[in-house]
Enzyme design. Sequence first.
Site, mmCIF file in Angstrom:
data_model
loop_
_atom_site.group_PDB
_atom_site.id
_atom_site.type_symbol
_atom_site.label_atom_id
_atom_site.label_comp_id
_atom_site.label_asym_id
_atom_site.label_seq_id
_atom_site.Cartn_x
_atom_site.Cartn_y
_atom_site.Cartn_z
ATOM 1 N N GLY A 275 0.831 -1.198 0.000
ATOM 2 C CA GLY A 275 0.000 0.000 0.000
ATOM 3 C C GLY A 275 0.860 1.240 0.000
ATOM 4 O O GLY A 275 0.914 1.995 -0.967
ATOM 5 N N TYR A 316 3.393 8.942 14.978
ATOM 6 C CA TYR A 316 4.587 8.097 14.882
ATOM 7 C C TYR A 316 5.898 8.869 15.005
ATOM 8 O O TYR A 316 6.967 8.269 14.874
ATOM 9 C CB TYR A 316 4.633 7.385 13.517
ATOM 10 C CG TYR A 316 3.446 6.548 13.150
ATOM 11 C CD1 TYR A 316 2.992 5.526 13.970
ATOM 12 C CD2 TYR A 316 2.796 6.753 11.944
ATOM 13 C CE1 TYR A 316 1.904 4.744 13.597
ATOM 14 C CE2 TYR A 316 1.711 5.974 11.561
ATOM 15 C CZ TYR A 316 1.274 4.971 12.401
ATOM 16 O OH TYR A 316 0.203 4.195 12.031
ATOM 17 N N CYS A 342 -5.306 23.133 18.463
ATOM 18 C CA CYS A 342 -4.995 23.482 19.855
ATOM 19 C C CYS A 342 -4.441 22.276 20.615
ATOM 20 O O CYS A 342 -5.066 21.739 21.529
ATOM 21 C CB CYS A 342 -6.247 24.032 20.537
ATOM 22 S SG CYS A 342 -5.916 24.833 22.107
ATOM 23 N N GLU A 343 -3.273 21.816 20.201
ATOM 24 C CA GLU A 343 -2.548 20.710 20.831
ATOM 25 C C GLU A 343 -1.054 20.969 20.689
ATOM 26 O O GLU A 343 -0.599 21.359 19.604
ATOM 27 C CB GLU A 343 -2.871 19.362 20.167
ATOM 28 C CG GLU A 343 -4.307 18.917 20.245
ATOM 29 C CD GLU A 343 -4.671 18.340 21.604
ATOM 30 O OE1 GLU A 343 -3.757 18.114 22.423
ATOM 31 O OE2 GLU A 343 -5.882 18.125 21.835
#
Length: 415
Positions: A275, A316, A342-343
């Site tokens: 993929g 990751y 907002c992180e």
Amino acid sequence: MTTLDYRDRALHLERVALAAVAELFGTPCYVYSRAAIEAAYRAYDSAFGAAAHRVCYAVKANSNLAVLNVLARLGAGFDVVSGGELARVLRAGGKANQVVFSGVGKSTEELCQALAAGIACFNVESAAELERLNQVATELGLRAPVALRVNPDVDAGTHPYISTGLKENKFGIPADDALALYRCAASLPGLRVCGVACHIGAQMTDLAPLREAAGRIAALRLALLAENIAIDHVDLGGGLGIAYRDEVVPSAADYAAAISEPFAGSRVEISIEPGRSIVGPAGVLLTRVEYLKPGAGRNFAIIDAAMNDLLRPALYDAHHAVFPLRQAGGQTKVWELVGPVCESGDFLAHARSLALAEGDVLALRDAGAYGFAMSSNYNTRPRPPEVMVDGDKAYLIRARETLDDLWRGEEMLAN
């Protein structure tokens, strides 16, 4: 196949200037190269030569209907992990008898859907699933084609979130239990045993674990043949990784030779489920610099793409190379590329040396796999459009979401 390069200091995908794509469709925006997708598929298909084989594209990597249709036209098979993915494949022109259905949690409804469609094989991942599939198929008066996904307990040496071949992973059936469960499967009236499957992980760049896993599957196949359990195909899982940074990736021909070696002289069909390596290098994510915020500790370039658009870096700590759409020169600084979500984990790239100005558009390379497919509407952000280039033409293959799209189906209380 490299289809991303600078021409007259402007970044192009195939023969399309990406600045023109950004101007026409806005940013953030995913852009894919048809030529790169086709070349990657053909490399796998030709690598096996005249030997019986099936290349089943892993739909979860990128499930856009146009991408699936391009592959269906080439004769690809498909690896699906949900009823929704199966429906997408059929809608895009894929053939049900070229579909394998993987995944640990297939529902009764999904089993019925796949049986009615006439898929090629179910990759069964537990004894409980085997029992349910037999019951469903028997009630429908059908026999389900099955392969057991055997967990060979081979360490792929990849990120723990994408490792699937160790005994502590949720996937597959322990190798020590496989023979007994195959005997059970062969005795059930609603099942037709036809294959053996395994998948040890994604982003593989070392052939040794793949060769080891193939050897263990070959030994199991011989044990099954000794008990008159016929096996017409072996499914050896995902394809190769890609060079996100400086990884050295084997060729498709070397990969095919490595996994085929234990089956030399047999007539068994070899199936694979690549993929990432088919669509990953074919795609870029375009994003615009909204604000520059230099500081004493770090310099932040606040861009309009965020973790909801491309989750891989936050999930990751994945690396995507970053290129400006125009080679304008100027003074470089080391920038953190962060989004407006907002992180604190909302970043797309760490510590990149770039000459930036507000309004510049950047391209994040190798974003064709697990990009849009893992996107979300976190912070009520519409997902970006998807575009496919073909030669010197660019086609919109998914429109940018609107706010009305986001709250369609929601209802407020009457009182």
